[in-house]
Design a protein around this motif. Structure first.
Motif, PDB file in Angstrom:
ATOM      1  N   HIS A 188       0.729  -1.207   0.036  1.00  0.00           N
ATOM      2  CA  HIS A 188       0.112   0.018   0.078  1.00  0.00           C
ATOM      3  C   HIS A 188       0.955   1.264  -0.026  1.00  0.00           C
ATOM      4  O   HIS A 188       0.695   2.122  -0.743  1.00  0.00           O
ATOM      5  CB  HIS A 188      -0.920  -0.033   1.264  1.00  0.00           C
ATOM      6  CG  HIS A 188      -2.296  -0.721   1.127  1.00  0.00           C
ATOM      7  ND1 HIS A 188      -3.116  -0.487   0.140  1.00  0.00           N
ATOM      8  CD2 HIS A 188      -2.659  -1.819   1.802  1.00  0.00           C
ATOM      9  CE1 HIS A 188      -4.062  -1.342   0.210  1.00  0.00           C
ATOM     10  NE2 HIS A 188      -3.852  -2.342   1.205  1.00  0.00           N
ATOM     11  N   ARG A 231       2.131   3.962  -3.400  1.00  0.00           N
ATOM     12  CA  ARG A 231       1.853   5.614  -3.422  1.00  0.00           C
ATOM     13  C   ARG A 231       2.863   6.065  -3.450  1.00  0.00           C
ATOM     14  O   ARG A 231       2.934   7.299  -4.070  1.00  0.00           O
ATOM     15  CB  ARG A 231       1.039   5.731  -2.155  1.00  0.00           C
ATOM     16  CG  ARG A 231      -0.731   4.987  -2.309  1.00  0.00           C
ATOM     17  CD  ARG A 231      -1.268   4.994  -1.303  1.00  0.00           C
ATOM     18  NE  ARG A 231      -2.617   4.532  -1.203  1.00  0.00           N
ATOM     19  CZ  ARG A 231      -3.005   3.422  -1.614  1.00  0.00           C
ATOM     20  NH1 ARG A 231      -2.147   2.242  -1.505  1.00  0.00           N
ATOM     21  NH2 ARG A 231      -4.182   3.126  -1.525  1.00  0.00           N
ATOM     22  N   LYS A 269       4.841   7.386  -6.826  1.00  0.00           N
ATOM     23  CA  LYS A 269       4.281   8.758  -7.734  1.00  0.00           C
ATOM     24  C   LYS A 269       5.691   9.664  -7.554  1.00  0.00           C
ATOM     25  O   LYS A 269       5.693  10.424  -8.779  1.00  0.00           O
ATOM     26  CB  LYS A 269       3.142   9.226  -7.055  1.00  0.00           C
ATOM     27  CG  LYS A 269       1.749   8.414  -7.137  1.00  0.00           C
ATOM     28  CD  LYS A 269       0.769   9.037  -6.291  1.00  0.00           C
ATOM     29  CE  LYS A 269      -0.559   8.143  -6.327  1.00  0.00           C
ATOM     30  NZ  LYS A 269      -1.448   8.694  -5.666  1.00  0.00           N
ATOM     31  N   ASP A 286      -7.965   1.399   2.087  1.00  0.00           N
ATOM     32  CA  ASP A 286      -8.492   1.887   0.823  1.00  0.00           C
ATOM     33  C   ASP A 286      -9.981   1.561   0.925  1.00  0.00           C
ATOM     34  O   ASP A 286     -10.380   0.465   0.411  1.00  0.00           O
ATOM     35  CB  ASP A 286      -7.993   1.190  -0.397  1.00  0.00           C
ATOM     36  CG  ASP A 286      -8.558   1.612  -1.956  1.00  0.00           C
ATOM     37  OD1 ASP A 286      -9.536   2.213  -1.794  1.00  0.00           O
ATOM     38  OD2 ASP A 286      -7.712   1.283  -2.842  1.00  0.00           O
ATOM     39  N   ASP A 320      -3.830   7.035   1.195  1.00  0.00           N
ATOM     40  CA  ASP A 320      -3.108   7.962   0.152  1.00  0.00           C
ATOM     41  C   ASP A 320      -2.665   9.091   1.376  1.00  0.00           C
ATOM     42  O   ASP A 320      -1.432   9.540   1.247  1.00  0.00           O
ATOM     43  CB  ASP A 320      -4.486   8.649  -0.639  1.00  0.00           C
ATOM     44  CG  ASP A 320      -4.477   7.960  -1.683  1.00  0.00           C
ATOM     45  OD1 ASP A 320      -3.915   6.854  -2.069  1.00  0.00           O
ATOM     46  OD2 ASP A 320      -5.814   7.954  -2.311  1.00  0.00           O
TER      47      ASP A 320
END
Length: 363
Positions: free
Chosen positions: A33, A37, A40, A176, A348
């Motif tokens: 997880h 992220r 990016k 999520d 996130d």
């Protein structure tokens, strides 16, 4: 920063190297997880535990491309202690912006590679797990001495590690929500291996290892013969013959992260039958919030971090008698507080905050 890394054969210059004791293709949890992220903003090489071969390091650096910015590598060496020399030999450079550790067992690589920032994301107290190396305690001392930042996967771990390091941040496992929510319930089909299992279903998914109270499962199944107990997940450090067997206990094996919501949708009750032992002393189960996202009544043993955070909305039990009673009362449980809990967290947001802390440390 480039958004696409070169193809694996080009041996790209990574921004972050992650050392992880869990296989990327194993149960999808905290490392996947967070790393997915962070990718990016970083080109990341994930280094798994070794896979010993007769070549013993005499082979090229062959990585699997998960995404353009995430490559996974399983070193062909005999032990973790040999990983540093292999990487030093095969990577273009020996200094990297970030070294991210999930296990202290990888600490010997610090003798061969340099990192501008060392991060220790402590998701478990690995030294207390079954079969743990006796060296882990001393290795963690070395890692904590080298680390610039320590993250922990729960409050109990945070309280433990803040005694040993000056820069510790608590980031409990998140969720999520959209992945696990059953908003389009009419479109979810019953999995084939659930079709012959009678309802109601009390279900669990995750690794099945020494952290599961198998005696509790057996005793509760005996008290609730009209309830089906479904266990989903791979066995780890226990054998098939260790599992309790009964007509109403069903083992469905490992399912992918993409499949889990489909199974969770058909649970009438979600359970966390953890044993209370050294290996569960510091755990903060990721599945708690995942179960909540599907708005399932949850029954759990009294794991410390579960008790302190969710005692107002989860049925907490001591034994099989409590468990059986909680199952009977599950349909009447008030789940309204789930929404307030879920709106405060997301993977996130967790990854963004972690990245921000790293950026401040390197500024």
């Amino acid at each position: 920063m480039e958004t696409h890394a070169p193809k694996p054969k080009a041996n790209p210059e990574y921004d972050m190297i992650v050392f992880c004791h869990l296989r990327w293709d194993f149960v999808y949890q905290r490392p996947q997880h967070i790393i997915s992220r962070l990718a990016k903003d970083y080109r990341i090489l994930v280094v798994e535990e070794p896979q010993p071969t007769r070549l013993n390091g005499n082979s090229p650096l062959e990585v699997r491309e998960i995404t353009p910015n995430i490559h996974v590598f399983r070193p062909p060496v005999q032990s973790i202690k040999s990983i540093g020399t292999f990487l030093k030999k095969h990577l273009k450079k020996q200094t990297f912006p970030v070294g991210w550790f999930y296990s202290p067992a990888f600490v010997p690589v610090l003798e061969y590679l340099d990192f501008e920032t060392v991060v220790y994301d402590c998701m478990d107290e690995l030294s207390l797990f079954k079969g743990a190396s006796a060296e882990l305690i001393s290795q963690e001392k070395q890692l904590l001495a080298a680390a610039d930042i320590v993250y922990t996967g729960g409050k109990s771990l945070y309280e433990s590690k803040k005694q040993k390091h000056h820069n510790v941040f608590c980031f409990p496992s998140s969720v999520d929500i959209e992945h696990f929510a059953s908003e389009n319930s009419t479109e979810i089909s019953l999995p084939d291996d659930l079709k012959d299992i009678p309802t109601p279903i009390v279900g669990y998914y995750g690794v099945i290892d020494e952290r599961i109270d198998l005696d509790l499962l057996k005793e509760t199944a005996a008290k609730c013969p009209d309830t089906s107990f479904v266990m989903i997940g791979p066995l780890c450090k226990i054998e098939d013959h260790d599992l309790p067997r009964a007509e109403n206990i069903h083992y469905l094996g490992m399912k992918s992260y993409e499949e889990l919501p489909q199974y969770l949708h058909f649970f009438d009750v979600a359970m966390m039958p953890f044993a209370l032992n050294d290996s569960t002393k510091y755990i903060s189960p990721t599945k708690t919030l995942e179960y909540m996202s599907a708005y399932k009544p949850i029954i759990s043993t009294k794991v410390r971090d579960v008790m302190r955070d969710y005692s107002n909305c989860i049925a907490l039990i001591d034994d099989a008698e409590d468990f059986a009673k909680a199952i009977s009362e599950a349909p009447e449980r008030d789940l309204s507080e789930y929404g307030q809990i879920l709106e405060k967290t997301s993977w996130d947001a967790t990854a963004a905050q972690m990245s921000s802390i790293i950026q401040k440390a390197t500024a």
